[in-house]
Design a protein around this motif. Sequence first.
Motif, mmCIF file in Angstrom:
data_model
loop_
_atom_site.group_PDB
_atom_site.id
_atom_site.type_symbol
_atom_site.label_atom_id
_atom_site.label_comp_id
_atom_site.label_asym_id
_atom_site.label_seq_id
_atom_site.Cartn_x
_atom_site.Cartn_y
_atom_site.Cartn_z
ATOM 1 N N ILE A 113 0.841 -1.106 -0.140
ATOM 2 C CA ILE A 113 -0.003 0.163 0.106
ATOM 3 C C ILE A 113 0.883 1.515 -0.004
ATOM 4 O O ILE A 113 0.412 2.142 -0.683
ATOM 5 C CB ILE A 113 -0.991 0.066 1.081
ATOM 6 C CG1 ILE A 113 -2.016 -1.479 1.079
ATOM 7 C CG2 ILE A 113 -1.808 1.295 1.348
ATOM 8 C CD1 ILE A 113 -2.764 -1.537 2.571
ATOM 9 N N GLU A 114 1.916 1.134 1.111
ATOM 10 C CA GLU A 114 2.670 2.403 0.519
ATOM 11 C C GLU A 114 3.200 2.154 -0.952
ATOM 12 O O GLU A 114 3.970 3.378 -0.333
ATOM 13 C CB GLU A 114 3.968 1.765 1.921
ATOM 14 C CG GLU A 114 3.425 2.281 3.425
ATOM 15 C CD GLU A 114 4.366 1.931 4.851
ATOM 16 O OE1 GLU A 114 5.453 2.121 4.063
ATOM 17 O OE2 GLU A 114 4.342 1.381 5.321
ATOM 18 N N ILE A 117 0.641 4.569 -2.671
ATOM 19 C CA ILE A 117 1.109 5.509 -2.597
ATOM 20 C C ILE A 117 1.693 7.035 -2.733
ATOM 21 O O ILE A 117 1.488 7.374 -3.261
ATOM 22 C CB ILE A 117 0.557 6.004 -0.584
ATOM 23 C CG1 ILE A 117 -0.996 5.082 -0.240
ATOM 24 C CG2 ILE A 117 0.455 7.692 0.134
ATOM 25 C CD1 ILE A 117 -2.119 5.879 -0.898
ATOM 26 N N GLU A 118 3.184 6.085 -2.557
ATOM 27 C CA GLU A 118 4.336 6.841 -2.810
ATOM 28 C C GLU A 118 4.257 6.704 -4.031
ATOM 29 O O GLU A 118 4.950 7.749 -4.968
ATOM 30 C CB GLU A 118 5.629 6.581 -1.891
ATOM 31 C CG GLU A 118 5.367 6.485 -0.508
ATOM 32 C CD GLU A 118 6.366 5.310 0.511
ATOM 33 O OE1 GLU A 118 6.997 4.982 -0.384
ATOM 34 O OE2 GLU A 118 6.106 5.903 1.390
ATOM 35 N N ALA A 170 -2.943 5.951 4.569
ATOM 36 C CA ALA A 170 -3.052 5.904 3.413
ATOM 37 C C ALA A 170 -4.181 6.055 2.883
ATOM 38 O O ALA A 170 -4.352 6.421 2.230
ATOM 39 C CB ALA A 170 -2.151 4.038 3.232
ATOM 40 N N TYR B 42 0.701 11.782 5.245
ATOM 41 C CA TYR B 42 1.082 10.094 5.885
ATOM 42 C C TYR B 42 2.916 10.032 5.269
ATOM 43 O O TYR B 42 3.367 9.629 5.733
ATOM 44 C CB TYR B 42 0.816 10.264 3.922
ATOM 45 C CG TYR B 42 1.129 8.186 3.521
ATOM 46 C CD1 TYR B 42 0.544 7.337 3.698
ATOM 47 C CD2 TYR B 42 2.186 7.808 2.194
ATOM 48 C CE1 TYR B 42 0.877 5.972 3.635
ATOM 49 C CE2 TYR B 42 2.467 7.247 2.481
ATOM 50 C CZ TYR B 42 1.972 5.298 3.628
ATOM 51 O OH TYR B 42 1.809 5.106 2.705
ATOM 52 N N LEU B 45 4.792 9.532 9.000
ATOM 53 C CA LEU B 45 4.491 9.138 9.599
ATOM 54 C C LEU B 45 5.765 8.371 9.665
ATOM 55 O O LEU B 45 5.584 7.562 10.804
ATOM 56 C CB LEU B 45 3.098 8.118 8.735
ATOM 57 C CG LEU B 45 1.521 8.936 9.783
ATOM 58 C CD1 LEU B 45 0.443 8.158 8.706
ATOM 59 C CD2 LEU B 45 1.499 8.148 10.999
#
Lengths: 335, 306
Positions: A113-114, A117-118, A170, B42, B45
Amino acid sequence: MPCALLGDRASGKTTFLGLLYSAQVKYGTGVHDDFRFHAPMASLNIMSAVYEGMKDARFPSATLKEEITELSFIFGYLRKVQGKLPYYIRQQNWSKPFSTLRFSAYDVSGEDIEEFIESGIASRPLIQQLLKSVVVVVLVDCSKMTTDIDTAPYKKMLRYDSTVAKLLVAFQTYKKQEYDRLKDSGVNPEAPMIYPAFVLSKFDTLRDDVLARLGLHQGFPEDKRARKEYAEALLRVFVPQTLSQIRGGKVAGVSMDKAAYFLSWVRTETQEGMEPVGQPRIVRTGFRPEGGGEPDFSYDEYVNFIEHFRHIANKIPDEILEAEKFQAQSLVRPN
Amino acid sequence: MLLVAIVGDRDSGKTTFLGLLYAALVSSGSDKEDDLRFHVAYESLDEITALYQRLMSGGFPDSATKEGIHELRVELGAGSSGHGFLSRLGSRKGAAGASTTIRFTLPGNLDEAAQGFDQGSTFGTGPWRDALDADVLLLLADSTKLAPKAEDPEPGPMATYDGQIDSLFTAIRRWRARGGRDVVHPVFVLSKFDSVAPAVLSAAELEPTPPDASKPSPRAAYAKALLDPNLPRTLATLRETGKARPRLAEARFFFSSVHTKAGAPGQPAKVKLRGGGHGGWEPDYSKDEYLALLERLAEIAAETKA
């Protein structure tokens, strides 16, 4: 409506899904006939294997757990008006007696997921689907709730709190980005909203000294408000970062205020005065007119959980329902 | 967005300060009382949650944590009632739903950049650019280095740091002479205040506990009595009333402390944890000071917006 199921390693995700399936089977075959469900073949194969195992007193095996990446059910809720109509009219397809929604649970890692998002690039197509979730179900393992700060479970819970807080942010970030994108393209979307649902898993393992320290009594209250207060008293201590990000969702423009709380337990066999040897075995109910030979678990809580989705189904923004309809049509359209 | 640059000497507790600030946010933000709500960006974090975990496990930040953390971006919101302690975020008519973004930045140790400031480097990019552009300069003064007022002209333990802050102010003035934000709000945080030498307090004829945060004037007098002998150049700069840009707002003072317990033999001291109000644990720190600081930052944000 995709639904993300988040849970730590060994927090009971597969058991939760197995018990949910059990509850669906029982609730969907009840005399009231106001709930039905359907499972696609792939999901059905896995869930029926889990279900069979549980009816045989076994918890899901590691091999089965590994097979799960996505599980989906279609929940059908009898519309209120339809319930009042004669049976033969209800049975007609043209009357569309059931409002339906898709409950999908994904098992993906936080890193996936990270990455999305990134970078905006998902190495697994599931991720994008997952982030579209309107409902986020968070499993909080009560067996790891301890006030003994020098123990491994305390540190595990700290780490889990950070992980879930990050995942929730997220989701919020993705929702806000999507909302802004739609707005910029001239669409007038509804304000983004996420419905968090917390499941206090392995609730029967919650230690008395923890409850005493927090000033809580044994047993989960019935009343909705009291349930919320009880659950939040636990979450405030054990997953404060998660709770603070849920409460702060509105500040970020993604409301997450309508959290719901459920508990899950399944009785396991114990022999007085003896530590269980090997894998614990599930206690099964005796045979009765309404059924039997099933795992002895918090069935009413699972029914509450299923019913919770009935309420959410009525609140889903139009653009999400439209997108789902479009997706469903594209799946049935021949190439 | 309010830009807050956290500036401090080496080992003055900058990372611990940021971790405790986050702990105060989590504690209040998860509370049933609807006074404070916040959202962490985000991007911030990963580092801040790792730091929080460390503090909540009784550890001070290690060098890897210090290296990794550079900023914390939070959106602060007043509670839905509009009567919470962050109510100043909104208009006078009511603050329900009002919010502001605060970006805390940790540019590094001041000694690493001070030489560049003296030589007139512009720091057009990089972390120190944030300090030059900041709305709030949050200056940490390590209380363990405070010395009593001495008659002899020997420089005290904080003399070098004092000169470095002075260089930073000069660099800010040079940087913003033709543009940028008009006002800089200096905020002093006397870190490790629980470890201040009793001799320093008695020499300044001060009580061990500073006046309450709700009384800014007596509190400023208290802090200045301690800082004047140690940071004389910095305090002299704050007293200047010339027309130079940017204007320096009235300084505010806060006191940070976190109680420690001895570690295992040969190991560093650990953060002492105390029972929180809800039955859980939290670092044994000056939480009220952190909440007062957040309140002050909300005030500044509201003033800056107006």
